[in-house]
Design a protein around this motif. Structure first.
Motif, short mmCIF file in Angstrom:
data_model
loop_
_atom_site.label_atom_id
_atom_site.label_comp_id
_atom_site.label_asym_id
_atom_site.label_seq_id
_atom_site.Cartn_x
_atom_site.Cartn_y
_atom_site.Cartn_z
N GLN A 391 72.11 5.58 48.84
CA GLN A 391 72.84 5.09 47.57
C GLN A 391 73.00 6.32 46.45
OE1 GLN A 391 71.60 1.35 46.10
NE2 GLN A 391 72.52 -0.02 47.40
N GLN A 392 71.64 6.74 46.43
CA GLN A 392 71.22 7.82 45.19
C GLN A 392 71.78 8.98 45.87
OE1 GLN A 392 67.00 8.24 45.08
NE2 GLN A 392 66.71 6.27 43.93
N LEU A 393 71.71 9.20 47.07
CA LEU A 393 72.53 10.52 47.47
C LEU A 393 73.97 10.50 47.67
CD1 LEU A 393 70.22 11.43 50.59
CD2 LEU A 393 69.95 12.60 48.32
N GLY A 394 74.47 9.24 47.68
CA GLY A 394 75.78 9.17 47.86
C GLY A 394 76.42 9.43 46.24
N SER A 395 75.57 8.93 45.28
CA SER A 395 76.03 9.00 44.05
C SER A 395 76.04 10.47 43.68
CB SER A 395 75.13 8.53 42.88
OG SER A 395 73.90 8.83 43.03
N VAL A 396 74.96 11.60 44.12
CA VAL A 396 74.86 12.78 43.96
C VAL A 396 76.06 13.57 44.59
CG1 VAL A 396 73.51 14.78 44.13
CG2 VAL A 396 72.34 12.76 43.59
N VAL A 397 76.35 13.02 45.81
CA VAL A 397 77.52 13.70 46.52
C VAL A 397 79.01 13.62 45.77
CG1 VAL A 397 78.80 13.77 48.61
CG2 VAL A 397 76.23 13.56 48.68
N ALA A 398 78.92 12.39 45.23
CA ALA A 398 80.22 12.06 44.55
C ALA A 398 80.12 12.87 43.48
CB ALA A 398 80.26 10.53 43.96
N LEU A 404 83.31 20.01 42.04
CA LEU A 404 84.03 20.94 42.89
C LEU A 404 85.33 20.81 42.41
CD1 LEU A 404 82.17 20.63 46.30
CD2 LEU A 404 82.59 22.62 44.71
N ARG A 405 85.93 19.52 42.35
CA ARG A 405 87.44 19.26 41.96
C ARG A 405 87.64 19.80 40.79
NH1 ARG A 405 87.10 14.57 42.94
NH2 ARG A 405 87.23 13.76 40.75
#
Length: 518
Positions: A391-398, A404-405
């Protein structure tokens, strides 16, 4: 009592007579003074006319070849655009400047502006203003020739006789036979003198030398104020007869001590008595000199016409067309400033474009590293820890993907701005500035820049709201067992105590065995 009474009327009569005589004397003297004042006040000042051929001043004092118009300079004199340095502050220097043409005025007035400056408390030797029958180009008297025929006004800055009477201004006349008395600073030959300190003043010193009706008057401006008319009396010489014709000159010299002697201007005026007719200017120019100038002008005009014809033959397309103005107009200057501003904006946007590209590459690298960590953690950790760290890494990736966008959008905006600036410059170079399309391009550029600014502020605010959520934390390590337990520690203490007790016993036995031999 009768005698005393008789004497009182007589004494009163005598006092009345004395009072009347005193009043009549005062009235008579007052009338004579009024007549004298009225007589002197009725005298009109002389007419002054500037003579440019016997003068020089800045800012264009010297020509390109170093010469002074209508003057000659000798020795160490250095003409420049705004002054003539008669002598520099070096030892044993001499310099002079003299008029080329002879002066034939009966009355004249000279205004000299100069500056004498040096590092020491004392200076040497001084500066001199001359009116002589011949040009004293070099000599021992302040850089000019001795035994002159005329008048010299000396600004002496060195005390040769040791009488503490320098700096001083001295007027010395000569008929061509007198040798100047250097040892006494010319005081034995002086016609007039005054003590004035003219060295190292905040403003230039001015001297006004007037010769009118056989009377020479010297007025001095000490250089303490910028007021050019703040003169004070120095000296006056009556019944002075000088040559009717002569040359004006300025000289200076240095000795063991040295000063800079700079002359900023020398202005000569012809004085004419009131009621007399001023001589016309044309009569002053000799006929031969006028014919010479006229011939030079005609030759110059012929050469100019010849060059015009040659130019027209070499450039037939330019014939009959008006010559363009070589100076920049207001519109041209505004157009140039607009294009310069566009170029600066173009360069700044290019720099921002490069920085955004670097940021994008760094963000992509971060995303790749994070995805690798997620895959590794998924293979090595359990299901509970996997879900929390995922979950933590998913939030960081998001978050990184959103960054980037946004950065891609900023990059596209900058790219559009660059395209619009390039098109605006191209249209401006082709058809000028001021059309509706050019103004619209500038408005679009401004809007894109505002969008870029707003997006950057939005990113900064989002990163500042929840900084803890964006930080990637390392997984906690399991607790490690202690290296030393309580039982091991107790055993270690007991063993150490036993060894210490054995050592003490051994030591005491050794000492008892040694006492038996004594």
């Amino acid at each position: 009592m009768a005698v005393s009474v008789a004497r009182r009327p007589a004494a009163a009569a005598n006092a009345a007579v004395l009072l009347l005589s005193f009043l009549s004397t005062l009235m008579f003297r007052g009338g004579v003074a009024d007549v004298a004042v009225n007589g002197s006040g009725s005298e009109q000042p002389p007419h002054r006319r500037f003579e440019y051929k016997y003068s020089f001043k800045g800012p264009h004092l010297a020509q390109t070849d170093g010469s002074i118009p209508f003057w000659i300079h000798t020795g160490n004199a250095i003409p420049s655009t705004d002054q003539v340095r008669i002598t520099p502050s070096l030892r044993s220097q001499r310099g002079t400047v003299w008029t080329k043409n002879r002066v034939d005025f009966e009355h004249w007035e000279a205004e000299v502006t100069f500056r004498v400056s040096g590092r020491g408390r004392m200076g040497a030797d001084g500066l001199a203003v001359w009116f002589t029958t011949s040009q004293g180009l070099d000599g021992p008297v302040y850089g000019a020739a001795d035994q002159w025929n005329g008048i010299g006004i000396f600004f002496d800055s060195f005390d040769n006789d040791g009488k503490k009477n320098n700096p001083a201004i001295i007027v010395v006349g000569n008929n061509g036979n007198l040798v100047y008395d250097h040892q006494n600073d010319g005081t034995t030959q002086a016609l007039g003198t005054c003590l004035r300190d003219f060295r190292n003043k905040p403003y230039p010193v001015r001297a006004k030398i007037t010769y009118y009706k056989k009377t020479m008057t010297i007025m001095i401006n000490n250089g303490f104020t910028p007021d050019k008319e703040d003169y004070e009396f120095c000296t006056k010489v009556d019944n002075m007869v000088i040559p009717s014709e002569g040359f004006f000159g300025i000289s200076a010299a240095t000795g063991g001590l040295a000063d800079d002697h700079d002359v900023l201007s020398f202005l000569l005026f012809r004085l004419t008595e009131p009621g007399q007719q001023t001589p016309p200017v044309e009569s002053e120019i000799p006929k031969e000199e006028k014919d010479k100038y006229q011939e030079e002008f005609q030759n110059f005009q012929q050469e100019l016409d010849k060059k015009k014809e040659e130019y027209q033959k070499e450039h037939p397309n330019v014939q009959g067309e008006p010559i363009d103005d070589v100076y920049e107009s207001v519109n041209d200057r505004e157009i140039r400033q607009v294009f310069e501003g566009q170029n600066r904006i173009h360069l700044e946007i290019k720099q921002l474009h490069r920085q955004l590209a670097m940021i994008l590459d760094e963000q992509r690298r971060y995303v790749s590293v994070i995805t690798d960590e997620i895959s590794k953690k998924g293979a090595n950790t359990g299901s509970g820890q996997l879900e929390s760290s995922g979950q933590q890494l998913g939030s960081v990736v998001a978050t990184q993907q959103e960054v980037l966008r946004n950065l891609n959008e900023l990059r596209n905006s900058f790219y559009e701005s660059l395209k619009q600036i390039g098109s605006a410059q191209h249209q401006g170079n082709a058809g000028g500035i001021g059309t509706y399309e050019t103004i619209q391009h500038f408005n679009d550029i401004k809007e894109h820049l505002h969008l870029v600014k707003r997006d950057m502020e939005h990113l900064v605010q989002r990163n500042a709201q929840n900084p803890a959520d964006k930080v990637v934390k390392c997984p906690e390590m399991p607790p490690m067992p202690s290296c030393l337990s309580t039982i091991h520690f107790a055993i270690f203490v007991v063993i150490q105590s036993v060894l210490f007790f054995c050592y003490v016993m051994y030591k005491s036995q050794q000492e008892a065995a040694a006492k038996k031999f004594f």
